[in-house]
Every structure is written in structure tokens, then in C-alpha cells.
Design a protein around this motif. Structure first.
Motif, mmCIF file in Angstrom:
data_model
loop_
_atom_site.group_PDB
_atom_site.id
_atom_site.type_symbol
_atom_site.label_atom_id
_atom_site.label_comp_id
_atom_site.label_asym_id
_atom_site.label_seq_id
_atom_site.Cartn_x
_atom_site.Cartn_y
_atom_site.Cartn_z
ATOM 1 N N PHE A 105 0.838 -1.206 0.000
ATOM 2 C CA PHE A 105 0.000 0.000 0.000
ATOM 3 C C PHE A 105 0.869 1.252 0.000
ATOM 4 C CE2 PHE A 105 -2.162 3.405 2.276
ATOM 5 C CZ PHE A 105 -3.285 3.554 1.489
ATOM 6 N N LYS A 106 1.894 1.273 0.844
ATOM 7 C CA LYS A 106 2.773 2.442 0.905
ATOM 8 C C LYS A 106 3.507 2.639 -0.415
ATOM 9 C CE LYS A 106 3.494 2.651 5.851
ATOM 10 N NZ LYS A 106 4.447 2.499 6.950
ATOM 11 N N ARG A 107 3.914 1.551 -1.043
ATOM 12 C CA ARG A 107 4.600 1.651 -2.323
ATOM 13 C C ARG A 107 3.661 2.221 -3.378
ATOM 14 N NH1 ARG A 107 5.648 -3.113 -6.278
ATOM 15 N NH2 ARG A 107 3.611 -3.437 -5.392
ATOM 16 N N GLU A 108 2.432 1.710 -3.461
ATOM 17 C CA GLU A 108 1.477 2.209 -4.455
ATOM 18 C C GLU A 108 1.089 3.657 -4.161
ATOM 19 O OE1 GLU A 108 0.322 0.876 -7.265
ATOM 20 O OE2 GLU A 108 1.633 -0.844 -6.940
ATOM 21 N N PHE A 109 0.951 3.994 -2.895
ATOM 22 C CA PHE A 109 0.578 5.355 -2.550
ATOM 23 C C PHE A 109 1.726 6.309 -2.842
ATOM 24 C CE2 PHE A 109 -2.665 7.902 -0.834
ATOM 25 C CZ PHE A 109 -2.059 8.945 -0.166
ATOM 26 N N SER A 110 2.976 5.836 -2.769
ATOM 27 C CA SER A 110 4.108 6.701 -3.090
ATOM 28 C C SER A 110 4.158 7.025 -4.577
ATOM 29 C CB SER A 110 5.419 6.060 -2.650
ATOM 30 O OG SER A 110 5.711 4.943 -3.453
ATOM 31 N N PHE A 111 3.560 6.183 -5.425
ATOM 32 C CA PHE A 111 3.506 6.474 -6.847
ATOM 33 C C PHE A 111 2.686 7.729 -7.123
ATOM 34 C CE2 PHE A 111 4.204 1.750 -7.944
ATOM 35 C CZ PHE A 111 5.578 1.938 -7.867
#
Length: 149
Positions: A105-111
């Protein structure tokens, strides 16, 4: 009116244990765990993790009454490991799964931060490989909807 105070639903009292285990005398390799100050959310996740273990024959939970903040989790194994060990393994796997979900989730939200243009997704509708055959030539790149953070 009859509902307990909100903090009583998740704060352990002095001397109160979060988990109580009781061995089942009628069923071999079975135990009942009383998990205090938790609800259906944790009960369902633990049950699902326990059922994914091949050594677990039965796993189920129940909330005896909605005003009492605890649930009972019953676990029966095939005898190769005790029910307490099966529950411990399920908790470990559940923590790992939730950690993996959090990192994804954090990785996708960082996009979202990487896409500084603010254009949002570009979806070309009406192209020959459109699986829904909508036929419209709308491009969503100029519009943003509620799913765009």
C-alpha cells in the motif's frame, strides 16, 4: 444505554489477560481460546489463517454476545502440533501478511507523489482492443474522479 463505555472495548483492565486457553476434554487435539477485547475482524482473519494450515482440521469462532468484547476461537489439529502452536503459527503468518499488505500500500501510494503532473490515469476507450466495446473515443486523462488520490 446498555452499551459499555468505548474504552472498555479495547483497553485491558488491570490483571486481565488478553488470551485464555482451555483444552477440550471431549475432542482430541482441540482447544478453545478466549480472546478478550477483540471482535469479528480479528476472529475471521485468525480463522482463515488457521484453515490454511494443513495440520488444522477445524477452526471456528463465535462472539457470544455483541455487548461483551471477546470471542471464542476453537481449534482442532491432526495431532502433529498442539492447537496453541497452530494458533501461534497463524498469528505469525497473519502479521507477515498484514506487513506485506502495508508495504504494498505504501509503495502504491508513493507512486501518487511520483506523478507530479496531476493528469491522472489515461484510459483510451473505443480503441480496437477495448474489451468492453464501448466505442466512445473518450480519454480520461483530463478528468479526475474520486478514485484518484
Amino acid at each position: 444505554m446498555n452499551a459499555p463505555n468505548r474504552y472498555e472495548l479495547f483497553v485491558l483492565d488491570d490483571g486481565e489477560k488478553a488470551l485464555e486457553a482451555t483444552e477440550d476434554t471431549k475432542i482430541p487435539n482441540a482447544a478453545t481460546f478466549k480472546i478478550v477485547k477483540q471482535d469479528h475482524t480479528l476472529g475471521n482473519m485468525l480463522r482463515a489463517q488457521l484453515l490454511s494450515d494443513p495440520t488444522v482440521l477445524f477452526a471456528g469462532y463465535k462472539v457470544p454476545h455483541p455487548l461483551h468484547p471477546y470471542f471464542l476461537l476453537k481449534v482442532q489439529t491432526d495431532g502433529t502440533i498442539p492447537p496453541a502452536t497452530a494458533l501461534e503459527n497463524a498469528c505469525t503468518r497473519l502479521i507477515a501478511t498484514i506487513s506485506q499488505l502495508e508495504s504494498r500500500f505504501k509503495r502504491e501510494f508513493s507512486f501518487k507523489d511520483v506523478d507530479a503532473t496531476g493528469a491522472g490515469p489515461t484510459i483510451n476507450m473505443g480503441v480496437p482492443d477495448d474489451p468492453y466495446g464501448s466505442g466512445g473515443a473518450t480519454v480520461w486523462s483530463a478528468q479526475r474522479d474520486y478514485l484518484d488520490f
